[in-house]
Structures are given as structure tokens and as C-alpha cells.
Design an enzyme around this catalytic site. Structure first.
Site, PDB file in Angstrom:
ATOM      1  N   ASP A  32      41.968  38.587  30.580  1.00 12.33           N
ATOM      2  CA  ASP A  32      40.619  37.564  30.604  1.00 12.33           C
ATOM      3  C   ASP A  32      39.790  37.823  29.280  1.00 12.33           C
ATOM      4  O   ASP A  32      39.580  38.938  28.884  1.00 12.33           O
ATOM      5  CB  ASP A  32      39.936  37.912  31.864  1.00 12.33           C
ATOM      6  CG  ASP A  32      40.650  37.225  33.272  1.00 12.33           C
ATOM      7  OD1 ASP A  32      41.870  36.854  32.914  1.00 12.33           O
ATOM      8  OD2 ASP A  32      40.345  37.407  34.272  1.00 12.33           O
ATOM      9  N   HIS A 172      41.647  43.004  30.716  1.00  6.30           N
ATOM     10  CA  HIS A 172      40.446  42.287  29.978  1.00  6.30           C
ATOM     11  C   HIS A 172      40.757  42.458  28.426  1.00  6.30           C
ATOM     12  O   HIS A 172      40.653  43.944  28.084  1.00  6.30           O
ATOM     13  CB  HIS A 172      39.111  42.426  30.312  1.00  6.30           C
ATOM     14  CG  HIS A 172      38.923  42.063  31.917  1.00  6.30           C
ATOM     15  ND1 HIS A 172      39.414  42.723  32.807  1.00  6.30           N
ATOM     16  CD2 HIS A 172      38.373  40.943  32.341  1.00  6.30           C
ATOM     17  CE1 HIS A 172      38.934  42.128  33.889  1.00  6.30           C
ATOM     18  NE2 HIS A 172      38.321  40.951  33.705  1.00  6.30           N
TER      19      HIS A 172
END
Length: 204
Positions: A32, A172
């Protein structure tokens, strides 16, 4: 922090995708908040080294700023998803503004996959997003790499303890998560290889 998703959340939000149906020993690594030049290229190199495909939930504004990295993600066979244009938190945003931000990101991200930033989304927003033919992809395992109060080892252990066929794992590719993510991802890739897990991207 919740490393894996309790069954009660799946019952409350049955229209969301919390895990995937695997073909054999498949698992689904996701990233992400990118793409950014400081982190995403390193992730791509590691995935290539271990012959793993993944899914990148990209922020539209980052794709606009770094189109070559976004194109590299696609060229190397990974999937992408919409993560809004400005990383908006659904709980704090009115539905019209939230939907418009997703549509703005969609101008730069060609995908029918969507993941809400922070995992926070209203039921009314779910219906609107699905009306645009997006599949809302959540997760079954949080690495916790974004949490500065967690050690890199703890982030890896979150994944190692809970990984099974069909797992959707969140990392992430961001500055905030960089230190924890680099350690946890490489350890996860080694663990996957040693235990015959196959990393594939999410397809719809």
C-alpha cells in the site's frame, strides 16, 4: 494490533474480500501507499529475486508523480489497485468527496481493485464503490510494518505465524514503513521459499 482478521469482521462486512481462493499453496502479498522512488524499486527487485508476483495498491497522486515506477510495476507482471488519490480516510470523509477522490485516482490507475486507506470505510461507501464495479480487497494478515513502535522482527512474526494458502498480506512501500518492511519482507520471502508458498498477484 490485530495481525489477522477476526471472523466477526468478516461477518459484519461480508461484501469485502478478506482473503483469496488459492490454487494450491498460493499466497497474496500486497503493498500500500506507493509508488515512491525511495522504496518501491527495492521492493520490485526483491520480488524479482524470489520470483514472486504481488499487488500494489497505489495512491493516485504518487502515480502521477512517479509514472515510470508505476509502469515498471506493470511491466514486471504485478497487479495494481486503487488506494484513492490523496489517501483519504473513509470514516472522516463524506461519501461524495470520497468517491470523487477514487475516481480521480482511477484516471491514473487502470484497475478494478480497491483498498480503503487505513482499512476504514463506511457501509454507504462500500455500496457506492461496488456500483463502480470495484472489488474491495481487504486482508487477512497485517505485517504492522507502518507501526514505529513495533520491531522489524515482530512484523515478520505477524506474517510467519498466520501465513497459509489464500492469505492476503499487507506491507507498505512507504517511507514510514521502510525499515520494518525491508526486514519483514525479505524474511517473509525466504520463509515462503522454504515452505513452498507461491506468491501471486490478485486477479479479478
Amino acid at each position: 494490533m490485530i495481525a489477522n482478521i477476526p471472523k466477526v469482521l468478516k461477518k459484519i462486512y461480508p461484501l469485502l474480500n478478506w482473503d483469496e481462493t488459492p490454487d494450491g499453496n498460493e499466497v497474496f502479498l500486497t503493498f500500500d501507499d506507493g509508488p515512491i522512488p525511495e522504496v518501491t524499486p527495492w521492493v520490485l527487485e526483491k520480488l524479482k529475486e524470489y520470483d514472486v508476483k504481488a499487488t500494489f495498491f497505489c495512491i493516485g497522486d504518487n502515480v502521477l508523480k512517479h509514472p515510470k515506477i508505476y509502469q515498471r510495476i506493470l511491466d514486471e507482471g504485478h497487479a495494481v489497485g486503487n488506494h484513492t488519490h490523496k489517501h483519504l480516510k473513509g470514516w472522516n470523509t463524506d461519501d461524495g468527496t470520497y468517491l470523487k477522490d477514487i475516481e480521480n485516482a482511477g484516471e491514473f490507475i487502470s484497475s478494478n481493485l480497491f483498498r480503503p486507506p487505513y482499512g476504514r470505510i463506511k457501509k454507504s461507501q462500500i455500496k457506492l464503490i461496488q456500483s463502480l464495479n470495484y472489488h474491495i480487497i481487504m486482508w487477512s494478515i497485517l505485517s504492522g510494518d507502518y507501526n514505529k513502535n513495533r520491531s522489524p522482527e515482530a512484523c515478520f512474526n505477524n506474517v510467519k505465524r498466520n501465513l497459509k494458502p489464500g492469505s492476503v498480506v499487507v506491507f507498505h512501500d512507504s517511507i514510514k514503513a521502510d525499515n520494518n518492511m525491508r526486514y519483514a519482507l525479505e524474511k517473509t520471502l525466504i520463509f515462503m521459499r522454504e515452505n513452498n508458498f507461491k506468491g501471486v498477484s490478485i486477479k479479478r
